[in-house]
Design a protein around this motif. Structure first.
Motif, PDB file in Angstrom:
ATOM      1  N   GLU A   1      -3.066  13.956   1.211  1.00 48.37           N
ATOM      2  CA  GLU A   1      -2.918  14.753   2.433  1.00 48.37           C
ATOM      3  C   GLU A   1      -3.249  13.969   3.700  1.00 48.37           C
ATOM      4  O   GLU A   1      -2.515  14.012   4.689  1.00 48.37           O
ATOM      5  CB  GLU A   1      -3.816  15.994   2.352  1.00 48.37           C
ATOM      6  CG  GLU A   1      -3.713  16.881   3.593  1.00 48.37           C
ATOM      7  CD  GLU A   1      -4.682  18.038   3.571  1.00 48.37           C
ATOM      8  OE1 GLU A   1      -4.651  18.854   4.499  1.00 48.37           O
ATOM      9  OE2 GLU A   1      -5.497  18.104   2.624  1.00 48.37           O
ATOM     10  N   ARG A   2      -4.363  13.232   3.663  1.00 47.90           N
ATOM     11  CA  ARG A   2      -4.769  12.517   4.877  1.00 47.90           C
ATOM     12  C   ARG A   2      -3.807  11.374   5.208  1.00 47.90           C
ATOM     13  O   ARG A   2      -3.544  11.088   6.371  1.00 47.90           O
ATOM     14  CB  ARG A   2      -6.210  12.011   4.746  1.00 47.90           C
ATOM     15  CG  ARG A   2      -6.813  11.615   6.076  1.00 47.90           C
ATOM     16  CD  ARG A   2      -8.315  11.453   5.986  1.00 47.90           C
ATOM     17  NE  ARG A   2      -9.004  12.726   6.076  1.00 47.90           N
ATOM     18  CZ  ARG A   2      -9.854  13.188   5.172  1.00 47.90           C
ATOM     19  NH1 ARG A   2     -10.119  12.486   4.099  1.00 47.90           N
ATOM     20  NH2 ARG A   2     -10.454  14.355   5.343  1.00 47.90           N
TER      21      ARG A   2
ATOM     22  N   ARG B   1      -9.879   1.737   5.977  1.00 52.68           N
ATOM     23  CA  ARG B   1      -9.676   1.862   4.534  1.00 52.68           C
ATOM     24  C   ARG B   1      -8.502   2.782   4.238  1.00 52.68           C
ATOM     25  O   ARG B   1      -7.683   2.500   3.349  1.00 52.68           O
ATOM     26  CB  ARG B   1     -10.946   2.403   3.876  1.00 52.68           C
ATOM     27  CG  ARG B   1     -10.865   2.500   2.348  1.00 52.68           C
ATOM     28  CD  ARG B   1     -12.156   3.026   1.777  1.00 52.68           C
ATOM     29  NE  ARG B   1     -13.237   2.092   1.991  1.00 52.68           N
ATOM     30  CZ  ARG B   1     -14.483   2.445   2.288  1.00 52.68           C
ATOM     31  NH1 ARG B   1     -14.799   3.705   2.415  1.00 52.68           N
ATOM     32  NH2 ARG B   1     -15.423   1.534   2.448  1.00 52.68           N
ATOM     33  N   LEU B   2      -8.386   3.890   4.977  1.00 53.63           N
ATOM     34  CA  LEU B   2      -7.264   4.809   4.791  1.00 53.63           C
ATOM     35  C   LEU B   2      -5.944   4.103   5.101  1.00 53.63           C
ATOM     36  O   LEU B   2      -4.959   4.247   4.363  1.00 53.63           O
ATOM     37  CB  LEU B   2      -7.429   6.038   5.688  1.00 53.63           C
ATOM     38  CG  LEU B   2      -6.231   6.997   5.739  1.00 53.63           C
ATOM     39  CD1 LEU B   2      -5.974   7.608   4.374  1.00 53.63           C
ATOM     40  CD2 LEU B   2      -6.459   8.086   6.788  1.00 53.63           C
ATOM     41  N   ILE B   3      -5.920   3.348   6.177  1.00 52.32           N
ATOM     42  CA  ILE B   3      -4.687   2.649   6.556  1.00 52.32           C
ATOM     43  C   ILE B   3      -4.324   1.606   5.509  1.00 52.32           C
ATOM     44  O   ILE B   3      -3.164   1.464   5.115  1.00 52.32           O
ATOM     45  CB  ILE B   3      -4.844   2.015   7.949  1.00 52.32           C
ATOM     46  CG1 ILE B   3      -4.847   3.120   9.011  1.00 52.32           C
ATOM     47  CG2 ILE B   3      -3.727   1.002   8.227  1.00 52.32           C
ATOM     48  CD1 ILE B   3      -5.130   2.670  10.402  1.00 52.32           C
TER      49      ILE B   3
ATOM     50  N   SER C   1      -0.761   0.094   1.051  1.00 52.96           N
ATOM     51  CA  SER C   1      -0.627  -0.329  -0.338  1.00 52.96           C
ATOM     52  C   SER C   1       0.195   0.675  -1.133  1.00 52.96           C
ATOM     53  O   SER C   1       1.067   0.307  -1.937  1.00 52.96           O
ATOM     54  CB  SER C   1      -2.014  -0.500  -0.961  1.00 52.96           C
ATOM     55  OG  SER C   1      -1.927  -0.835  -2.324  1.00 52.96           O
ATOM     56  N   LEU C   2      -0.056   1.959  -0.909  1.00 53.16           N
ATOM     57  CA  LEU C   2       0.669   3.009  -1.624  1.00 53.16           C
ATOM     58  C   LEU C   2       2.154   3.002  -1.270  1.00 53.16           C
ATOM     59  O   LEU C   2       3.012   3.118  -2.147  1.00 53.16           O
ATOM     60  CB  LEU C   2       0.058   4.375  -1.292  1.00 53.16           C
ATOM     61  CG  LEU C   2       0.689   5.591  -1.958  1.00 53.16           C
ATOM     62  CD1 LEU C   2       0.602   5.484  -3.466  1.00 53.16           C
ATOM     63  CD2 LEU C   2       0.012   6.861  -1.472  1.00 53.16           C
TER      64      LEU C   2
ATOM     65  N   PHE D   1       1.722  -0.288  12.335  1.00 49.96           N
ATOM     66  CA  PHE D   1       1.616  -1.525  13.111  1.00 49.96           C
ATOM     67  C   PHE D   1       0.246  -1.581  13.783  1.00 49.96           C
ATOM     68  O   PHE D   1      -0.163  -0.634  14.462  1.00 49.96           O
ATOM     69  CB  PHE D   1       2.727  -1.559  14.161  1.00 49.96           C
ATOM     70  CG  PHE D   1       2.843  -2.855  14.903  1.00 49.96           C
ATOM     71  CD1 PHE D   1       3.490  -3.940  14.344  1.00 49.96           C
ATOM     72  CD2 PHE D   1       2.287  -2.985  16.166  1.00 49.96           C
ATOM     73  CE1 PHE D   1       3.604  -5.135  15.037  1.00 49.96           C
ATOM     74  CE2 PHE D   1       2.391  -4.166  16.860  1.00 49.96           C
ATOM     75  CZ  PHE D   1       3.054  -5.255  16.296  1.00 49.96           C
ATOM     76  N   THR D   2      -0.479  -2.673  13.574  1.00 50.91           N
ATOM     77  CA  THR D   2      -1.801  -2.842  14.176  1.00 50.91           C
ATOM     78  C   THR D   2      -1.669  -3.514  15.533  1.00 50.91           C
ATOM     79  O   THR D   2      -1.061  -4.587  15.652  1.00 50.91           O
ATOM     80  CB  THR D   2      -2.709  -3.695  13.279  1.00 50.91           C
ATOM     81  OG1 THR D   2      -2.836  -3.078  12.000  1.00 50.91           O
ATOM     82  CG2 THR D   2      -4.092  -3.849  13.893  1.00 50.91           C
TER      83      THR D   2
END
Length: 289
Positions: free
Chosen positions: A28-29, A67-69, A74-75, A87-88
């Motif tokens: 969800e997040r 960590r979420l990003i 990766s997913l 994009f960072t």
């Protein structure tokens, strides 16, 4: 609103995500992160802005968003998305990849309503009244659908709960169909700055393990009427090449049970809280983190 980009698509109304036309499951997040970056494109979203949106009224670790990003990137790669969508912008934050074209597909309902309104303007008073009655009914149905949809989504989320302290050292995936039985133990790990992620089923545990990294897995032995559910989860993990340390936490003390778990590739069985703490904390040595 439906968006098409790269070889993927996101539908914010249906809460769905597709790659090459096939539906895939996003946590969800992670879904909310992508939807927000797309909605605000081409704006650069600051870390504070994203944290406030994704974790409202919560205090989280400074590493929670990175960590979420990282997990989401990766997913998406695993799902076969052809471009890096996030994009960072160094020193500023994040935005949707400006090199990826976004196509918006508006729902035709709005156009149909406008057409109906135009027709109604040229109709008799009776037809005009019927039109507005119809619009009212449609709006009521839409509200009912949203309420039901929200309830279903909320019910689906009950099985997977997350708790992660500030400056977390790592993560535990805890698989148990009665998570209330482990409140004290999980509270202990949280005090040790270890994140605890709860899920109630083997299938969901395997999905989470395929998407995210965990330091340790703790499982009950029997759940949902299946006496060897923990052992089957362990075997499925090892068969998939997942070597995450695995412990069974149960109230039945059995030497044979210990032998079976170890022979299947697990690290051990604990029947007492202190034994579980001693086992698990070995994998959170500060030098290893």
């Amino acid at each position: 609103m439906e968006y098409q980009f790269s070889n993927a698509g996101l539908n914010s109304r249906e809460q769905s995500f597709k790659v090459d036309g096939k539906s895939v499951v996003l946590e969800e997040r992670a879904f909310k992160l992508l939807a927000y970056l797309i909605d605000t494109h081409p704006k650069v979203c600051t870390q504070d802005e994203l944290v406030a949106y994704l974790w409202p009224d919560s205090v989280v670790s400074p590493w929670s968003l990175p960590r979420l990003i990282s997990d989401t990137r990766s997913l998406l790669r695993r799902f076969g998305v052809q471009h890096d969508l996030i994009f960072t912008v160094r020193g500023q934050g994040y935005k949707f990849n400006p090199e990826v074209t976004i196509q918006c597909s508006h729902n035709v309902d709005a156009a149909e309503v406008q057409l109906a309104m135009l027709k109604a303007e040229h109709s008799s008073d009776g037809a005009h009244l019927k039109f507005w009655i119809g619009v009212t009914l449609v709006m009521c149905c839409a509200c009912i659908w949203l309420i039901i949809n929200h309830a279903v989504v909320h019910e689906q989320d009950i099985s997977f709960k997350v708790s992660e302290p500030i400056d977390a050292k790592g993560r535990i995936l805890w698989v148990d169909d009665n998570p209330k039985n482990n409140i004290k133990e999980q509270g202990y790990f949280l005090k040790q700055k270890i994140g605890v992620y709860n899920t109630a089923s083997t299938q969901e545990a395997l999905l989470l393990l395929s998407m995210y990294e965990y330091t340790v897995v703790i499982s009950d032995m029997g759940r949902n009427g299946e006496p060897l559910a923990g052992l089957k989860l362990l075997r499925a993990m090892r068969a998939a090449g997942d070597e995450t340390p695995f412990y069974v936490y149960t109230w039945v003390e059995s030497k044979k049970q210990q032998e079976v778990i170890v022979s299947a590739g697990g690290q051990g069985v604990a029947t007492k809280k202190q034994a579980l703490y001693d086992y698990v904390l070995l994998h959170f040595d500060d030098e290893k983190i």
